[in-house]
Enzyme design. Structure first.
Site, PDB file in Angstrom:
ATOM      1  N   HIS A 219       0.789  -1.234   0.000  1.00 44.26           N
ATOM      2  CA  HIS A 219       0.000   0.000   0.000  1.00 44.26           C
ATOM      3  C   HIS A 219       0.823   1.288   0.000  1.00 44.26           C
ATOM      4  O   HIS A 219       0.283   2.359  -0.206  1.00 44.26           O
ATOM      5  CB  HIS A 219      -0.955   0.036   1.203  1.00 44.26           C
ATOM      6  CG  HIS A 219      -0.274   0.437   2.478  1.00 44.26           C
ATOM      7  ND1 HIS A 219       0.415  -0.452   3.256  1.00 44.26           N
ATOM      8  CD2 HIS A 219      -0.149   1.645   3.091  1.00 44.26           C
ATOM      9  CE1 HIS A 219       0.915   0.182   4.293  1.00 44.26           C
ATOM     10  NE2 HIS A 219       0.602   1.450   4.228  1.00 44.26           N
TER      11      HIS A 219
HETATM   12  C1  UD1 Z   1      -2.089   5.887   5.499  1.00 41.34           C
HETATM   13  C2  UD1 Z   1      -0.817   6.394   6.176  1.00 41.34           C
HETATM   14  C3  UD1 Z   1       0.206   5.267   6.232  1.00 41.34           C
HETATM   15  C4  UD1 Z   1      -0.397   4.011   6.850  1.00 41.34           C
HETATM   16  C5  UD1 Z   1      -1.647   3.637   6.065  1.00 41.34           C
HETATM   17  C6  UD1 Z   1      -2.318   2.396   6.607  1.00 41.34           C
HETATM   18  C7  UD1 Z   1      -0.327   8.784   5.804  1.00 41.34           C
HETATM   19  C8  UD1 Z   1       0.565   9.740   5.120  1.00 41.34           C
HETATM   20  N1  UD1 Z   1      -0.216   7.490   5.436  1.00 41.34           N
HETATM   21  O1  UD1 Z   1      -1.761   5.601   4.144  1.00 41.34           O
HETATM   22  O2  UD1 Z   1       1.306   5.685   7.021  1.00 41.34           O
HETATM   23  O3  UD1 Z   1       0.555   2.954   6.760  1.00 41.34           O
HETATM   24  O4  UD1 Z   1      -2.576   4.729   6.129  1.00 41.34           O
HETATM   25  O5  UD1 Z   1      -3.351   1.976   5.750  1.00 41.34           O
HETATM   26  O6  UD1 Z   1      -1.108   9.182   6.637  1.00 41.34           O
HETATM   27  N2  UD1 Z   1      -8.826   5.182   0.533  1.00 41.34           N
HETATM   28  C9  UD1 Z   1     -10.068   4.622   0.352  1.00 41.34           C
HETATM   29  N3  UD1 Z   1     -10.778   4.273   1.452  1.00 41.34           N
HETATM   30  C10 UD1 Z   1     -10.327   4.460   2.712  1.00 41.34           C
HETATM   31  C11 UD1 Z   1      -9.061   5.037   2.880  1.00 41.34           C
HETATM   32  C12 UD1 Z   1      -8.315   5.370   1.787  1.00 41.34           C
HETATM   33  O7  UD1 Z   1     -10.523   4.424  -0.756  1.00 41.34           O
HETATM   34  O8  UD1 Z   1     -11.028   4.103   3.678  1.00 41.34           O
HETATM   35  C13 UD1 Z   1      -8.026   5.530  -0.660  1.00 41.34           C
HETATM   36  C14 UD1 Z   1      -8.210   6.955  -1.097  1.00 41.34           C
HETATM   37  O9  UD1 Z   1      -8.205   6.982  -2.496  1.00 41.34           O
HETATM   38  C15 UD1 Z   1      -6.970   7.647  -0.616  1.00 41.34           C
HETATM   39  C16 UD1 Z   1      -5.934   6.550  -0.644  1.00 41.34           C
HETATM   40  O10 UD1 Z   1      -6.664   5.343  -0.368  1.00 41.34           O
HETATM   41  O11 UD1 Z   1      -6.625   8.742  -1.370  1.00 41.34           O
HETATM   42  C17 UD1 Z   1      -4.865   6.720   0.337  1.00 41.34           C
HETATM   43  O12 UD1 Z   1      -5.364   6.940   1.642  1.00 41.34           O
HETATM   44  P1  UD1 Z   1      -4.546   7.866   2.678  1.00 41.34           P
HETATM   45  O13 UD1 Z   1      -5.268   7.955   3.956  1.00 41.34           O
HETATM   46  O14 UD1 Z   1      -4.132   9.116   2.039  1.00 41.34           O
HETATM   47  O15 UD1 Z   1      -3.215   7.083   2.913  1.00 41.34           O
HETATM   48  P2  UD1 Z   1      -2.909   5.543   3.038  1.00 41.34           P
HETATM   49  O16 UD1 Z   1      -2.281   5.117   1.789  1.00 41.34           O
HETATM   50  O17 UD1 Z   1      -4.045   4.736   3.539  1.00 41.34           O
END
Ligand code: UD1
Length: 387
Positions: A219
């Protein structure tokens, strides 16, 4: 006397980490600590958030800030603004943040600017790679905290390198206190291990009971968002899947990106590959059950590297570096980055390896108790000696 603390959570691993301390507060400190949970809404899908509250018996958040996905700047600033409002309304005695996500950063900034003491759980970790968003978040959270709960000796060493001093005197943001607490994730692994065996039916659903398999998660943004790296990883996984099945619960960001970032030929192969089972993100009981029953893990997650070790499984890390460097000395965790040759040779090296010499890098499973004791001590016995 009752003390009010706000706990900030937002991303999946923080919900899981918070469960360990909430459990201890509810069981032993409910007359001393009033914990208010604030969910930033960074993770919002049912299977990235809600499912963990139900499964891990965490009290429901009093506030959900519903910030959702956005660029890092917008996401973080929205959180800071909304957390500030909650702090002003609730007037807590302290604010707890976990780990290294944007929710951690936002909580630490909002509270420290309002002169509310910040307690950072999982302090002192460093990858020494500031191109990772998490590294910036860690540094800021540590440098705005008053109590720094370190999971490992290495974390303490990292803080000392940045000028933090070990002491037992009065502490505040200018004189933060460093505490070796152990790792709350180890508490959770021990606590939920038996429950997972009873509750999780995931292996049966996959028809994988008693089948050898590799558990894989991907991820990190520098793997999902860099085409070459993502293709390299899937090329290596495809090779490995000729020997053993791979179970891959997929993070939403990885799922969104697969069809567009993989080369059409690699994507097609993946879709037709019956030995790579891509599933929706799984619950904590299911992931523990998968970790306990797999032969090996391949991951770019920080938490899963450690869980591999907790359950004595070898692990290939799809990153150039790790914060958990003590694992590398064991020889059963190997950094392979996104390099197919390194991934394949690590697989060959580790496929018949087991961890016999388990060392207690992450404490004794009582990290949350230690943290709660220190929090109470901070509220009751943190007197400034008149100078
Ligand atoms: C975040 C943390 C990372 C952690 C990870 C665990 C930061 C910078 N990163 O990364 O350190 O290891 O969480 O999972 O805070 N999305 C969905 N549904 C959700 C959540 C996310 O579709 O419930 C998608 C969205 O398109 C989003 C992308 O995933 O833009 C990334 O989510 P984001 O919270 O920005 O960061 P993670 O990659 O989850």
């Amino acid at each position: 006397m009752m003390h009010k603390v706000i706990t900030i959570i937002g991303a999946r691993p923080q919900i899981i980490k918070a469960a360990a301390l909430s459990r201890v507060i509810q069981s032993y400190y409910s007359k001393k600590i009033n914990e208010i949970i604030v969910h930033t809404g960074q993770h919002y899908d049912e299977n990235m958030s809600q499912i963990f509250f139900e499964e891990l018996s965490i009290p429901p958040p009093l506030y959900n800030l519903n910030v959702g996905s956005n660029t890092h700047g917008k996401q973080t600033s929205l959180m800071i603004e909304k957390i500030e409002d909650v702090i002003i309304k609730e007037k807590p005695d302290a604010l707890i943040v976990y780990g290294d996500t944007n929710s951690t950063l936002a909580g630490a900034i909002a509270a420290s600017k309002l002169l509310i003491p910040v307690f950072h759980i999982e302090a002192g970790l460093r990858s020494y790679n500031k191109t990772m968003p998490e590294e910036i978040n860690r540094i800021v959270a540590d440098h705005t905290s008053t109590l720094l709960f370190c999971p490992t000796h290495q974390a303490i060493k990292n803080l000392e390198k940045e000028g933090f001093k070990l002491h037992n005197r009065f502490c505040d943001i200018n004189h933060p206190k460093i505490i070796l607490s152990g790792d709350v994730m180890y508490d959770n692994a021990l606590y939920f291990s038996k429950k997972a065996a009873q509750k999780s039916k995931f292996l049966q659903q996959l028809q994988m009971t008693n089948h050898p398999f590799v558990l894989c998660t991907i991820h990190r943004n520098n793997n999902t968002d860099v085409t070459e790296r993502l293709n390299n990883i899937f090329t290596a996984l495809s090779e490995i899947s000729n020997e053993i099945k791979i179970v891959l619960p997929i993070h939403p960001r990885t799922k969104k990106i697969l069809a567009t970032q993989l080369l059409p030929s690699t994507y097609k192969k993946l879709q037709n590959n019956k030995n790579i089972l891509i599933t929706e993100p799984v619950s904590f009981m299911d992931i523990i059950q998968l970790e306990k029953n797999c032969n090996m893990l391949i991951t770019d997650s920080g938490g899963i590297q450690k869980e591999a070790y907790f359950f004595k499984k070898p692990c290939i890390v799809l990153r150039p570096e790790t914060e958990w460097i003590e694992l590398l000395d064991t020889g059963t965790t190997i950094l392979a980055d996104a390099n197919p040759k390194k991934i394949l040779s690590a697989y060959q090296k580790l496929k018949n390896t087991s961890i016999d010499n388990f060392l207690p890098f992450y404490g004794d499973g009582n990290a949350a108790k230690k943290i709660a004791e220190e929090i109470v001590l901070f509220f009751t016995d943190n007197k400034k000696i008149p100078s």
